[in-house]
Motif scaffolding. Structure first.
Motif, PDB file in Angstrom:
ATOM      1  N   LEU A  49       0.833  -1.205   0.000  1.00 46.88           N
ATOM      2  CA  LEU A  49       0.000   0.000   0.000  1.00 46.88           C
ATOM      3  C   LEU A  49       0.869   1.258   0.000  1.00 46.88           C
ATOM      4  O   LEU A  49       0.545   2.254  -0.646  1.00 46.88           O
ATOM      5  N   LEU A  88       2.952   1.386  -3.771  1.00 50.34           N
ATOM      6  CA  LEU A  88       2.245   1.464  -5.052  1.00 50.34           C
ATOM      7  C   LEU A  88       1.510   2.793  -5.216  1.00 50.34           C
ATOM      8  O   LEU A  88       1.038   3.376  -4.222  1.00 50.34           O
ATOM      9  N   THR A 103      -6.212  -2.488  -9.860  1.00 48.21           N
ATOM     10  CA  THR A 103      -5.921  -3.777  -9.237  1.00 48.21           C
ATOM     11  C   THR A 103      -6.690  -4.882  -9.962  1.00 48.21           C
ATOM     12  O   THR A 103      -7.452  -4.618 -10.893  1.00 48.21           O
ATOM     13  N   THR A 108      -9.159   0.608  -7.080  1.00 54.64           N
ATOM     14  CA  THR A 108      -7.774   1.016  -7.205  1.00 54.64           C
ATOM     15  C   THR A 108      -7.018   0.545  -5.962  1.00 54.64           C
ATOM     16  O   THR A 108      -7.619  -0.009  -5.023  1.00 54.64           O
ATOM     17  N   VAL A 109      -5.716   0.795  -5.933  1.00 56.17           N
ATOM     18  CA  VAL A 109      -4.930   0.502  -4.721  1.00 56.17           C
ATOM     19  C   VAL A 109      -5.515   1.244  -3.522  1.00 56.17           C
ATOM     20  O   VAL A 109      -5.640   0.686  -2.422  1.00 56.17           O
ATOM     21  N   THR A 151      -8.562  -0.435  -2.210  1.00 56.80           N
ATOM     22  CA  THR A 151      -8.203  -1.655  -1.479  1.00 56.80           C
ATOM     23  C   THR A 151      -7.778  -1.322  -0.063  1.00 56.80           C
ATOM     24  O   THR A 151      -8.142  -2.017   0.900  1.00 56.80           O
ATOM     25  N   HIS A 210      -5.840  -9.547  -0.995  1.00 59.07           N
ATOM     26  CA  HIS A 210      -5.857  -8.210  -1.577  1.00 59.07           C
ATOM     27  C   HIS A 210      -4.454  -7.705  -1.900  1.00 59.07           C
ATOM     28  O   HIS A 210      -4.297  -6.843  -2.779  1.00 59.07           O
ATOM     29  N   ARG A 211      -3.433  -8.242  -1.260  1.00 59.30           N
ATOM     30  CA  ARG A 211      -2.079  -7.937  -1.725  1.00 59.30           C
ATOM     31  C   ARG A 211      -1.877  -8.558  -3.108  1.00 59.30           C
ATOM     32  O   ARG A 211      -1.251  -7.953  -3.981  1.00 59.30           O
ATOM     33  N   ASP A 216      -4.206  -8.955  -5.290  1.00 63.09           N
ATOM     34  CA  ASP A 216      -4.925  -8.072  -6.206  1.00 63.09           C
ATOM     35  C   ASP A 216      -4.043  -6.909  -6.659  1.00 63.09           C
ATOM     36  O   ASP A 216      -4.153  -6.440  -7.797  1.00 63.09           O
ATOM     37  N   MET A 217      -3.175  -6.444  -5.768  1.00 61.19           N
ATOM     38  CA  MET A 217      -2.322  -5.309  -6.083  1.00 61.19           C
ATOM     39  C   MET A 217      -1.014  -5.711  -6.755  1.00 61.19           C
ATOM     40  O   MET A 217      -0.512  -4.995  -7.617  1.00 61.19           O
ATOM     41  N   CYS A 218      -0.457  -6.855  -6.370  1.00 66.67           N
ATOM     42  CA  CYS A 218       0.914  -7.209  -6.777  1.00 66.67           C
ATOM     43  C   CYS A 218       1.007  -8.451  -7.649  1.00 66.67           C
ATOM     44  O   CYS A 218       2.078  -8.724  -8.219  1.00 66.67           O
TER      45      CYS A 218
END
Length: 255
Positions: free
Chosen positions: A18, A21, A27, A33-34, A37, A132-133, A135-137
């Protein structure tokens, strides 16, 4: 005494992502979006703490606020303010949970229409942070390690359960899924057996027998359960009848 109250690695890695990014980056969740999230995690940490505090005060809550109601204020924060808020609310949630289970190890409260053990919130939020990490990474080395943990998969099956995990699939396909009975397998671990009676799904972990509908590594299986697809998607193999695989994938369309 309960186990260590140290922040879990899943939360640490979520906070790092978080922070690193761009807040407006997209995401794997099409609606988020980040920054969105982060607001989601802040909202769930606050809501869990609110329920646990009320339970400790002898006035347990009988309803859980919607995602929109609890997340909207956090979406209005700046990126730096949101990061500090997620950090603070994670610590507060963990402290509130441990205060209750130190005094009452088997404490149970009403959460999103079902009974939930208070100690299960610790695993629940580890799941939320890991998913959800991702989802971002995406499928980086850190997520590979986090999502391979069988206890996160077991918690999703036994504590989150089929009603929320199958909600989108049931709402969209309904009676088309009736009669489904399928297994999802990871070698060396229990099968996940999913059945549909009418529009009511059930999930259980069972000994591996017969032919599974889908097979794959444990990270890929957990992502599938949460309505996501690993990279590459070929890490999951369709090993059962085409119609069964198709209906199973439709069922697991996400929360």
């Amino acid at each position: 005494m309960t186990k260590s109250t140290r922040r879990p690695i899943e939360a640490e890695e979520f906070l790092t992502a978080l922070q690193d990014l761009p807040p407006h980056a997209l995401t794997a969740c099409p609606e988020w979006t980040v920054h969105d999230t982060g607001a989601h995690l802040a909202g769930i940490y606050e809501e869990v703490a609110r329920h646990v505090q009320a339970y400790a005060a002898g006035a347990p809550l009988t309803s859980t606020r919607s995602f929109e109601e609890r997340e909207a204020p956090f979406r209005e924060l700046s990126a730096s303010e949101l990061l500090r808020t997620v950090d603070r609310e994670e610590q507060r949630m963990r402290q509130e949970v441990h205060a209750v289970i130190d005094a009452e190890p088997d404490a149970t409260l009403w959460w999103t229409g079902r009974w939930m053990r208070v100690d299960a919130f610790l695993s629940h939020l580890r799941n939320e942070c890991a998913i959800h990490r991702w989802d971002m990474c995406g499928d980086d080395e850190t997520n590979m390690k986090l999502l391979q943990q069988f206890d996160l998969f077991k918690h999703a099956v036994t504590n989150i359960g089929p009603k929320p995990l199958c909600a989108r699939g049931i709402n969209k396909y309904g009676a088309e899924l009736s009669g489904l009975s399928a297994r999802i397998r990871t070698d060396g671990l229990p099968d996940l057996h999913i059945t549909i009676d009418g529009t009511v799904p059930t999930m259980e972990l069972v000994d591996p027998t017969g032919e599974p509908a889908i097979s794959g590594d444990q990270e890929a299986r957990l992502l599938l359960l949460w309505g996501r697809s690993p990279t590459p998607a070929t890490r999951l193999q369709a090993t059962g009848p085409h119609d069964t695989v198709l209906r199973l994938r439709r069922l697991l369309s996400g929360y």
